[in-house]
Design an enzyme around this catalytic site. Structure first.
Site, mmCIF file in Angstrom:
data_model
loop_
_atom_site.group_PDB
_atom_site.id
_atom_site.type_symbol
_atom_site.label_atom_id
_atom_site.label_comp_id
_atom_site.label_asym_id
_atom_site.label_seq_id
_atom_site.Cartn_x
_atom_site.Cartn_y
_atom_site.Cartn_z
ATOM 1 N N THR A 99 39.411 38.806 35.084
ATOM 2 C CA THR A 99 38.649 38.041 34.102
ATOM 3 C C THR A 99 37.931 36.858 34.740
ATOM 4 O O THR A 99 36.781 36.561 34.411
ATOM 5 C CB THR A 99 39.580 37.539 32.984
ATOM 6 O OG1 THR A 99 40.245 38.653 32.379
ATOM 7 C CG2 THR A 99 38.800 36.789 31.910
ATOM 8 N N GLU A 100 38.602 36.195 35.655
ATOM 9 C CA GLU A 100 38.046 34.984 36.251
ATOM 10 C C GLU A 100 36.897 35.268 37.227
ATOM 11 O O GLU A 100 35.846 34.633 37.155
ATOM 12 C CB GLU A 100 39.152 34.214 37.005
ATOM 13 C CG GLU A 100 40.185 33.557 36.103
ATOM 14 C CD GLU A 100 39.665 32.281 35.459
ATOM 15 O OE1 GLU A 100 38.498 31.916 35.683
ATOM 16 O OE2 GLU A 100 40.432 31.652 34.716
#
Length: 206
Positions: A99-100
């Site tokens: 996600t990051e």
């Protein structure tokens, strides 16, 4: 010539029974019509239907069997070691990284978050991470910080992830709830979704 209803039913049934076979018509001496898929040279037969040629099967586009070993992510060993050292699920760390930064070790956000787990400069300094673009240092720092958030919020994963994204002060400011920031509201479900998928994949037989 009229074909009796019973004979006609037999004809239709025979045709439907094996639509792929060649069908031959035989007329007996009394005028009865018979259909058969058996070709005989000792009788006068007329082919009335031809078997459709079998088409070659297209190459399968199905997903590879789950029994085959899946290709491990590039940073699997680093993540596994950090997860073990900080007592976190490996799949959770992978979900955060996906996600990051989507596994880009050189990722840099407009706000200054950097590396695989997008550490902010002050957070990285507090964690003792001197090179945020070093995958090992970044993952270990991110895992340590996430573990700190898990402890701070009594292992409430949603709140810990919200604090990882927006800072623990924001979660406390909204009475220990996920802050109403659009980014954080998207971030938490995204990580949880990846986490659940990775957990399900890990449980499937290889």
């Amino acid at each position: 010539m009229k074909v009796p209803a019973l004979v006609l039913f037999s004809i239709l049934a025979s045709t439907a029974y094996d639509a792929r076979a060649d069908i031959y018509q035989v007329v007996s001496a009394n005028g009865t019509i018979t259909l058969t898929n058996i070709h005989r040279t000792d009788r006068k037969q007329v082919r009335v239907a031809r078997e459709k040629p079998k088409l070659a099967k297209a190459p399968s586009r199905a997903a590879p069997s789950r029994k085959r070993p899946l290709k491990a992510p590039r940073y699997a060993l680093i993540v596994a070691q950090a997860a073990f050292d900080y007592d976190l699920p490996t799949e959770l760390l992978h979900a955060v990284i996906q996600t990051e930064s989507n596994y880009d070790p050189s990722a840099l956000s407009p706000k200054g978050a950097a590396g695989l787990m997008q550490l902010m400069p002050d957070t990285a300094k507090d964690l003792g991470v001197h090179d945020v673009f070093d995958p090992t240092a970044n993952v270990r720092g991110g895992a340590r910080y996430l573990k700190r958030m898990m402890t701070l919020f009594d292992n409430d994963l949603s709140l810990a992830l919200a604090a990882y994204n927006a800072g623990p002060g924001a979660v406390f400011a909204y009475n220990r709830a996920i802050p109403p920031y659009p980014e954080t509201q998207r971030y938490v479900p995204s990580v949880l979704g990846h986490y659940q998928r990775l957990q399900a994949d890990a449980k499937r037989p290889r």
